[in-house]
Design a protein around this motif. Sequence first.
Motif, short mmCIF file in Angstrom:
data_model
loop_
_atom_site.label_atom_id
_atom_site.label_comp_id
_atom_site.label_asym_id
_atom_site.label_seq_id
_atom_site.Cartn_x
_atom_site.Cartn_y
_atom_site.Cartn_z
N TYR A 62 -6.24 0.40 1.53
CA TYR A 62 -5.16 0.81 2.39
C TYR A 62 -4.33 1.90 1.38
CZ TYR A 62 -1.01 0.78 5.58
OH TYR A 62 0.02 1.06 6.60
N CYS A 63 -4.22 1.61 0.29
CA CYS A 63 -3.20 2.46 -0.55
C CYS A 63 -3.95 4.00 -0.64
CB CYS A 63 -3.17 2.05 -1.99
SG CYS A 63 -2.34 3.05 -3.19
N PHE A 64 -5.29 3.88 -0.89
CA PHE A 64 -5.97 5.15 -0.92
C PHE A 64 -5.97 6.00 0.48
CE2 PHE A 64 -9.85 7.87 -0.25
CZ PHE A 64 -9.73 8.33 -1.56
N PHE A 65 -6.04 5.46 1.40
CA PHE A 65 -6.28 6.28 2.69
C PHE A 65 -4.71 6.70 3.25
CE2 PHE A 65 -10.32 4.29 3.17
CZ PHE A 65 -11.14 5.35 3.23
N ILE A 66 -3.83 6.10 2.76
CA ILE A 66 -2.43 6.41 3.15
C ILE A 66 -1.81 7.43 2.08
CG2 ILE A 66 -0.84 4.68 1.99
CD1 ILE A 66 0.71 4.70 4.55
N THR A 94 2.97 5.93 -2.94
CA THR A 94 4.00 6.83 -3.10
C THR A 94 4.11 6.86 -4.89
OG1 THR A 94 5.32 6.08 -1.27
CG2 THR A 94 6.50 7.19 -3.49
N LEU A 95 3.72 5.87 -5.62
CA LEU A 95 3.88 5.74 -7.06
C LEU A 95 2.62 6.61 -7.46
CD1 LEU A 95 4.83 4.57 -9.62
CD2 LEU A 95 3.19 2.62 -9.32
N CYS A 96 1.37 6.77 -6.86
CA CYS A 96 0.14 7.26 -7.20
C CYS A 96 0.43 8.98 -7.34
CB CYS A 96 -1.06 6.85 -6.10
SG CYS A 96 -1.65 5.41 -6.69
N THR A 97 1.37 9.32 -6.45
CA THR A 97 1.48 10.75 -5.99
C THR A 97 2.08 11.55 -7.48
OG1 THR A 97 3.69 10.52 -5.29
CG2 THR A 97 2.02 10.54 -3.71
N LEU A 98 2.56 10.75 -8.08
CA LEU A 98 3.27 11.07 -9.55
C LEU A 98 4.07 12.45 -9.28
CD1 LEU A 98 0.26 10.63 -11.70
CD2 LEU A 98 2.15 9.22 -11.65
N GLY A 99 4.88 12.44 -8.08
CA GLY A 99 5.83 13.60 -7.98
C GLY A 99 5.19 14.69 -7.25
N SER A 100 3.85 14.74 -6.85
CA SER A 100 3.20 16.06 -6.23
C SER A 100 3.58 16.35 -4.85
CB SER A 100 1.79 15.79 -6.48
OG SER A 100 1.20 14.69 -5.55
N LEU A 101 4.31 15.20 -4.17
CA LEU A 101 4.52 15.73 -2.79
C LEU A 101 5.81 16.50 -2.62
CD1 LEU A 101 3.36 12.47 -0.85
CD2 LEU A 101 2.11 14.37 -1.89
N PRO A 102 7.01 16.16 -3.48
CA PRO A 102 8.22 16.80 -3.33
C PRO A 102 7.90 18.23 -3.96
CG PRO A 102 8.31 14.97 -4.75
CD PRO A 102 7.19 14.91 -4.20
N VAL A 103 6.95 18.38 -5.00
CA VAL A 103 6.68 19.89 -5.41
C VAL A 103 6.14 20.70 -4.19
CG1 VAL A 103 4.85 21.03 -6.99
CG2 VAL A 103 6.51 18.94 -7.77
N ILE A 104 5.24 19.98 -3.37
CA ILE A 104 4.60 20.77 -2.24
C ILE A 104 5.82 21.31 -1.34
CG2 ILE A 104 3.23 20.77 -0.23
CD1 ILE A 104 1.52 18.77 -1.91
N TYR A 105 6.63 20.27 -0.79
CA TYR A 105 7.84 20.83 -0.17
C TYR A 105 8.70 21.91 -0.64
CZ TYR A 105 6.72 15.93 1.70
OH TYR A 105 6.60 14.67 2.06
N ILE A 140 -5.57 11.00 -10.18
CA ILE A 140 -5.29 10.63 -11.60
C ILE A 140 -4.51 9.20 -11.34
CG2 ILE A 140 -4.04 10.84 -13.73
CD1 ILE A 140 -5.32 13.73 -13.60
N GLY A 141 -3.19 9.45 -10.50
CA GLY A 141 -2.29 8.32 -9.96
C GLY A 141 -3.05 7.18 -9.65
N PHE A 142 -3.86 7.39 -8.52
CA PHE A 142 -4.46 6.17 -7.85
C PHE A 142 -5.60 5.57 -8.96
CE2 PHE A 142 -8.26 4.46 -5.50
CZ PHE A 142 -7.57 3.75 -4.72
N ILE A 143 -6.37 6.21 -9.92
CA ILE A 143 -6.99 5.48 -10.92
C ILE A 143 -6.12 4.78 -11.67
CG2 ILE A 143 -8.61 6.14 -12.87
CD1 ILE A 143 -9.56 8.66 -11.56
N ILE A 144 -4.88 5.23 -12.09
CA ILE A 144 -4.03 4.50 -13.01
C ILE A 144 -3.73 3.52 -12.45
CG2 ILE A 144 -1.82 4.54 -14.22
CD1 ILE A 144 -2.18 7.74 -14.55
N GLY A 196 0.69 -1.12 0.13
CA GLY A 196 -0.08 -0.06 -0.11
C GLY A 196 0.80 1.35 -0.17
N LEU A 197 1.84 1.19 0.62
CA LEU A 197 2.84 2.40 0.85
C LEU A 197 3.38 2.69 -0.32
CD1 LEU A 197 4.00 4.71 2.54
CD2 LEU A 197 5.79 2.96 3.46
N THR A 198 3.96 1.46 -1.09
CA THR A 198 4.85 1.73 -2.04
C THR A 198 3.66 2.22 -3.57
OG1 THR A 198 6.04 -0.11 -1.72
CG2 THR A 198 6.17 0.55 -3.90
N LEU A 199 2.64 1.56 -3.46
CA LEU A 199 1.72 1.98 -4.65
C LEU A 199 1.25 3.34 -4.35
CD1 LEU A 199 -0.18 -1.39 -4.83
CD2 LEU A 199 1.44 -0.26 -6.60
#
Length: 495
Positions: free
Chosen positions: A129-133, A54-65, A92-96, A49-52
């Motif tokens: 698990y993936c969606f909520f984390i 992270t994949l779903c973020t498609l890089g958006s979280l480091p952009v926030i930081y 979009i990442g989660f749907i993919i 769940g955690l690995t997926l």
Amino acid sequence: MGSIQKQSIRSTVIIILGFAVGAFNMLFLVPRILSPEMLGLTRVITDAGLTLATLCTLGSLPVIYKFFPFYKSYLKPEKNDLPFVTAMVCIIGFIIMCLAGWLGRDIIERKFSERSPLFVEFSYLVYPYCFFILFFMWLESFGWSFRKSIATNTLRELLPRLLFTVLLLLLTAKMISDNRFLQLFSLSYMVSGFVLFLILRKTKQFLFVPKISSVTDRLQYKMASFGFFIFGSQFLNLLSRTIDTFILTAKGDRGLTDTAVLTIATYIVTLLEVPQRSMNSVTIPVLAESWKNKDLAGIKSIYKKSVANLLVVGLGMFGLIWLNLHNLSGLLGKDFAGIESVILFMGAAKLIDLGTGANGQIMGTSSYWKVDFIVNVAYTILALPMNYYLISYYGLMGAAYSMLISLTFYNILRFSFLFLKFNMQPYTLKNLLAIVIAVAATLAVSFIPTQSNIFLDTFIRSVAFLILFIPTTYFSGISQEINSTIERYLPLKKK
């Protein structure tokens, strides 16, 4: 550094409480309530769940930081579109990811049905698990940017573990079935996510603006490039650290039982991450602001102090773990035989990681984030085949060997880049003195005769080690922050 120190102390207290609850769960409740296969299944669900996510973020979280300081400086909250844009990217990442998982469901069955059929049966729980984390991680990024590190650490480190305790007790009381336990476990971060959402909304600065702002329009290509590379580096790093779970589950002699042993070992070693986690949530926004202001001196200071603080605390915790491994083995029972050696090698790997300080956070928030991507690619290229080869031949110990070799190589690369590019060298002779003190204290306590009662033996060894280690470290002046913390809470005369 004063605000960092204050928030780090409070965050550390919260994280320690979370780990104390987790330790109670893992060492006392879990071995008596869950079968090794069930425990191993929760580990696979968590790591997948955690690995997926992270994949779903498609890089958006480091952009926030990285770019939140720019949005904060140039836009009013009612015109800040960063929350809306990054939320859409995550969705979009989660749907993919869900579509890819549906298409690849036959692969999961082929790879895991022989040794871990229980995972095949409950693999669908990875998705909630993936969606909520994912939801929580996205909110946590803004929580750090808003300097809400204490709230985010409470909701990440403490609340899910308390909920896990409740689920274990409900299972023991036969108020829920095994299936219901696993289903509720997959919702572990649902409550944390909604609470953090309400906290951020209460600031009246966390708004959803669907109109593209001038900052986004001006920085969109730079943000996309940055997000892609940092996302790639973070995902590869995470995959390298979790791949052992999937390889053991698929190829281990005992399948999910081996994964259960790895789960306990990883949890014990993760105790060493307590100071690192609390520091990360506070230093990342400060480092981002420092890079924006080109405050290289401040960054070097954070780097040096992070090494001193993390090394001292890490050595102290590793010494306590080393001295009490025999008691841990006796507590867990025969199903977890051989866990001592796994913990030692994995603990040594994590200690090396701590001893290099905030190097990853410094690289990730700098303008040289592409180098961080290259370093993580190199780390992954080494770690993935090494994990597969060593686990195939050495089982559980192979996972420990791989972690030690890979993390050592990884941190050498990051340290070398910061030294060569910025002349950042955070080490002093006092860091070496800290290692000498820890080794001497551990050796001295190891000569204490073993007591028949494991709890009494643990208490005696732990207290003896702390009596030797803490005062010696304090009077050696290895870490100013640790000394000032001790002086704040103990009636000592400041030097």
